[in-house]
Scaffold this active site. Structure first.
Site, PDB file in Angstrom:
ATOM      1  N   LYS A 149       0.870  -1.179   0.000  1.00 10.14           N
ATOM      2  CA  LYS A 149       0.000   0.000   0.000  1.00 10.14           C
ATOM      3  C   LYS A 149       0.903   1.224   0.000  1.00 10.14           C
ATOM      4  O   LYS A 149       1.188   1.821   1.037  1.00 10.14           O
ATOM      5  CB  LYS A 149      -0.929  -0.044   1.224  1.00 10.14           C
ATOM      6  CG  LYS A 149      -2.167   0.804   1.014  1.00 10.14           C
ATOM      7  CD  LYS A 149      -3.258   0.431   1.970  1.00 10.14           C
ATOM      8  CE  LYS A 149      -4.328   1.498   2.019  1.00 10.14           C
ATOM      9  NZ  LYS A 149      -4.966   1.789   0.741  1.00 10.14           N
TER      10      LYS A 149
HETATM   11  N1  PMP Z   1      -7.761  -1.765  -3.245  1.00  6.05           N
HETATM   12  C1  PMP Z   1      -7.173  -0.564  -3.256  1.00  6.05           C
HETATM   13  C2  PMP Z   1      -6.358  -0.174  -4.444  1.00  6.05           C
HETATM   14  C3  PMP Z   1      -7.338   0.310  -2.174  1.00  6.05           C
HETATM   15  O1  PMP Z   1      -6.741   1.497  -2.173  1.00  6.05           O
HETATM   16  C4  PMP Z   1      -8.147  -0.081  -1.081  1.00  6.05           C
HETATM   17  C5  PMP Z   1      -8.395   0.873   0.055  1.00  6.05           C
HETATM   18  N2  PMP Z   1      -7.375   0.811   0.987  1.00  6.05           N
HETATM   19  C6  PMP Z   1      -8.729  -1.349  -1.111  1.00  6.05           C
HETATM   20  C7  PMP Z   1      -8.515  -2.168  -2.211  1.00  6.05           C
HETATM   21  C8  PMP Z   1      -9.563  -1.855   0.043  1.00  6.05           C
HETATM   22  O2  PMP Z   1      -8.727  -2.168   1.125  1.00  6.05           O
HETATM   23  P1  PMP Z   1      -9.192  -1.984   2.643  1.00  6.05           P
HETATM   24  O3  PMP Z   1     -10.368  -2.858   2.845  1.00  6.05           O
HETATM   25  O4  PMP Z   1      -8.006  -2.395   3.442  1.00  6.05           O
HETATM   26  O5  PMP Z   1      -9.516  -0.533   2.814  1.00  6.05           O
END
Ligand code: PMP
Length: 292
Positions: A149
């Site tokens: 991330k």
């Molecule tokens: N994919 C991407 C590219 C994202 O930025 C996010 C948001 N963080 C998600 C999926 C969903 O992840 P999460 O459930 O951890 O927010």
């Protein structure tokens, strides 16, 4: 509003970082988006696990240990006297020179912003989202793993622009092979004959924390779940689809590229996931305040 930067709290106007920070110059850094509900941080440990995995993957030394990071995150909420909201936790490579090399960046910086969140309108949860497939492909895992991330969100932003230009609520991203990866800021799920599927991380999906909660809820409901490669056809012909993300939570996806999914209404299993998710957010999590 008070913002945490490297151990101190600042008013928004004074919350600043150097123009030589490689987070700004190169997108060299990582982040987490975390929600807190009813005085508790939802899945804080899972977010910290992912933050540390992202850091390890890009050779970034987080300048706090896990306990210090947990406490700084909770303190950032307490300083703002919030009970419900969103946390943006950012770790940048820190101040370096104009070269790419991170070796001159002496110390990573930690920024924690705790704020009220502007939610998707309630009617979207009742009605469901329209999604379009974007021409911009999800970056290949061998180029930059989507499981990191990172502060490099340009790939997602370009797809988001396409989705917005098309008037859609989210944009679906395919990988280089044409398989479904994820949406610009959400994971995607399909339900067919009672069985749940979602793309594997190797197809270019972030291991979303909300996605992980869906796996747990599926086990609880006795719903089978698998991670095959999915094509757009699999979504067009699904009985139900939904998206997941920290900001979006669990939201129905009722149209893709103009085709209604199922009967074009949020499906019964999706609704069950939404309801159980809302129960979990209201009743579980790391307490922020004493006596919680
Ligand atoms: N994919 C991407 C590219 C994202 O930025 C996010 C948001 N963080 C998600 C999926 C969903 O992840 P999460 O459930 O951890 O927010």
């Amino acid at each position: 509003m008070k913002i945490y930067i490297d151990g101190e709290f600042f008013a928004p106007a004074d919350a600043k970082i150097s123009v030589f920070d490689h987070g700004l110059l190169y997108g060299d850094g990582i982040f987490e988006g975390i929600r807190f509900y009813n005085g508790r941080v939802f899945r804080l440990e899972a977010h910290l696990d992912r933050l540390w995995d992202s850091a390890r993957s890009i050779c970034l030394q987080i300048p706090l240990d896990r306990e210090e990071m947990r406490e700084a995150t909770l303190e950032a909420i307490r300083q703002n006297e919030l009970r419900d909201g969103y946390i943006r936790l950012v770790v940048t490579r820190g101040v370096g020179d104009l070269g790419l090399s991170p070796s001159l960046c002496k110390k990573a910086s930690v920024i924690i912003i705790a704020a009220n969140i502007s939610l998707y309108p309630a009617e979207l949860y009742a009605r469901g989202l329209e999604v379009v497939t974007c021409a911009t492909r999800r970056i290949a895992p061998a180029a930059l793993s989507p499981t990191v991330k990172s502060l490099n969100y340009l790939n997602n932003i370009l797809a988001k622009i396409e989705a917005q230009n098309a008037g859609a609520g989210e944009g679906l991203m395919l990988n280089e092979q044409g398989y479904v990866a994820e949406c610009t800021g959400d994971n995607v799920f399909a339900i067919k004959r009672g069985a749940l599927t979602t793309p594997p991380a190797s197809a270019g999906a972030l291991c979303g924390i909300t996605r992980g909660v869906v796996f747990e809820m599926a086990a609880e409901f006795g719903v089978s779940i698998s991670e095959p490669n999915l094509t757009r056809h699999d979504l067009f012909t699904a009985d139900e689809c939904f998206l997941t993300g920290t900001a979006a939570e669990v939201i129905p996806m009722v149209r893709l590229d103009g085709r209604p999914i199922g009967d074009g209404q949020p499906g019964p299993l999706t609704t069950r996931f939404i309801e159980r998710f809302s129960e979990l957010t209201r009743t579980t999590g790391t307490p922020i305040y004493e006596g919680q």
